[in-house]
Design a protein around this motif. Structure first.
Motif, PDB file in Angstrom:
ATOM      1  N   ALA A  81       0.834  -1.200   0.000  1.00 54.57           N
ATOM      2  CA  ALA A  81       0.000   0.000   0.000  1.00 54.57           C
ATOM      3  C   ALA A  81       0.868   1.249   0.000  1.00 54.57           C
ATOM      4  CB  ALA A  81      -0.937  -0.005   1.202  1.00 54.57           C
ATOM      5  N   PHE A  82       1.918   1.237   0.837  1.00 54.09           N
ATOM      6  CA  PHE A  82       2.835   2.374   0.891  1.00 54.09           C
ATOM      7  C   PHE A  82       3.462   2.618  -0.478  1.00 54.09           C
ATOM      8  CE2 PHE A  82       7.124   4.030   1.323  1.00 54.09           C
ATOM      9  CZ  PHE A  82       6.882   5.217   1.995  1.00 54.09           C
ATOM     10  N   ASP A  83       3.889   1.546  -1.141  1.00 57.89           N
ATOM     11  CA  ASP A  83       4.514   1.676  -2.458  1.00 57.89           C
ATOM     12  C   ASP A  83       3.535   2.236  -3.494  1.00 57.89           C
ATOM     13  OD1 ASP A  83       6.875   0.684  -1.404  1.00 57.89           O
ATOM     14  OD2 ASP A  83       6.503  -1.371  -2.102  1.00 57.89           O
ATOM     15  N   ALA A  84       2.283   1.820  -3.427  1.00 57.31           N
ATOM     16  CA  ALA A  84       1.279   2.332  -4.362  1.00 57.31           C
ATOM     17  C   ALA A  84       1.057   3.824  -4.142  1.00 57.31           C
ATOM     18  CB  ALA A  84      -0.039   1.570  -4.193  1.00 57.31           C
ATOM     19  N   TYR A  85       0.946   4.239  -2.891  1.00 57.55           N
ATOM     20  CA  TYR A  85       0.775   5.668  -2.606  1.00 57.55           C
ATOM     21  C   TYR A  85       2.016   6.453  -3.017  1.00 57.55           C
ATOM     22  CZ  TYR A  85      -3.379   4.360   0.055  1.00 57.55           C
ATOM     23  OH  TYR A  85      -4.598   3.875   0.430  1.00 57.55           O
ATOM     24  N   ALA A  86       3.208   5.883  -2.806  1.00 56.56           N
ATOM     25  CA  ALA A  86       4.445   6.559  -3.211  1.00 56.56           C
ATOM     26  C   ALA A  86       4.505   6.710  -4.727  1.00 56.56           C
ATOM     27  CB  ALA A  86       5.654   5.785  -2.704  1.00 56.56           C
ATOM     28  N   ASP A  87       4.073   5.675  -5.457  1.00 54.30           N
ATOM     29  CA  ASP A  87       4.038   5.764  -6.917  1.00 54.30           C
ATOM     30  C   ASP A  87       3.048   6.835  -7.375  1.00 54.30           C
ATOM     31  OD1 ASP A  87       5.911   3.761  -7.105  1.00 54.30           O
ATOM     32  OD2 ASP A  87       4.471   2.194  -7.658  1.00 54.30           O
ATOM     33  N   ALA A  88       1.934   6.946  -6.685  1.00 53.29           N
ATOM     34  CA  ALA A  88       0.940   7.959  -7.051  1.00 53.29           C
ATOM     35  C   ALA A  88       1.484   9.360  -6.790  1.00 53.29           C
ATOM     36  CB  ALA A  88      -0.348   7.749  -6.266  1.00 53.29           C
ATOM     37  N   ILE A  89       2.146   9.538  -5.651  1.00 52.46           N
ATOM     38  CA  ILE A  89       2.667  10.861  -5.301  1.00 52.46           C
ATOM     39  C   ILE A  89       3.821  11.244  -6.223  1.00 52.46           C
ATOM     40  CG2 ILE A  89       3.913  12.140  -3.505  1.00 52.46           C
ATOM     41  CD1 ILE A  89       2.210  10.519  -1.466  1.00 52.46           C
ATOM     42  N   GLY A  90       4.690  10.317  -6.506  1.00 51.95           N
ATOM     43  CA  GLY A  90       5.858  10.604  -7.332  1.00 51.95           C
ATOM     44  C   GLY A  90       5.646  10.347  -8.806  1.00 51.95           C
ATOM     45  N   GLY A  91       4.423  10.129  -9.224  1.00 47.63           N
ATOM     46  CA  GLY A  91       4.137   9.802 -10.613  1.00 47.63           C
ATOM     47  C   GLY A  91       4.211  10.994 -11.541  1.00 47.63           C
ATOM     48  N   SER A  92       3.720  10.790 -12.745  1.00 47.40           N
ATOM     49  CA  SER A  92       3.811  11.824 -13.777  1.00 47.40           C
ATOM     50  C   SER A  92       2.737  12.905 -13.646  1.00 47.40           C
ATOM     51  CB  SER A  92       3.724  11.177 -15.162  1.00 47.40           C
ATOM     52  OG  SER A  92       2.515  10.463 -15.289  1.00 47.40           O
TER      53      SER A  92
END
Length: 139
Positions: A81-92
């Motif tokens: 879950a943390f990784d998914a939120y991190a990908d969303a925050i740091g995404g394009s």
């Protein structure tokens, strides 16, 4: 049973596959996700979201990542879950990420017993929320 070659796709059409409008398929996937979430079948919802993301069918990457984080969190998979939120925050598309994503990250870190990073993520949430409110006031 031997299918004749002149009836290409007839088996697919009889099964209700292959002839649907792409917009209809997206609505059906959205309905299926809603059904999984209403039934609290987070495993099924997560499988559907992962499949959509890997096949490129995810219309909105940020929303898909947020839902992946939600489902993984409710399954007790806090690192995922943390990784998914991190990908969303740091995404394009960081402008599309809701400020709550930082708070959800903090909750994941709390359950992972990483208290210092949890505190920082909570502070990031207050900064992101303040920035979002400032943008609304300026508009």
């Amino acid at each position: 049973m031997i299918m004749s070659r002149d009836k290409k796709g007839s088996m697919l059409s009889r099964l209700g596959m292959g002839s649907k409008n792409p917009a209809t398929q997206k609505e059906e996937k959205k309905d299926k996700l809603t059904e999984y979430l209403k039934a609290r079948d987070y495993t099924g919802a997560l499988a559907l979201l992962d499949f959509d993301r890997k096949t490129g069918d995810a219309a909105d990457e940020v929303k898909t990542l947020m839902w992946i984080g939600y489902c993984a969190f409710h399954l007790g998979q806090f690192q995922r879950a943390f990784d998914a939120y991190a990908d969303a925050i740091g995404g394009s598309h960081p402008s599309q990420v809701p400020p709550e994503a930082h708070l959800y990250q903090a909750a994941c870190l709390f359950y992972l017993q990483m208290y210092k990073p949890c505190e920082k993520a909570a502070e990031d949430y207050t900064a992101a929320e303040h920035k979002a409110l400032q943008l609304e006031l300026d508009a």
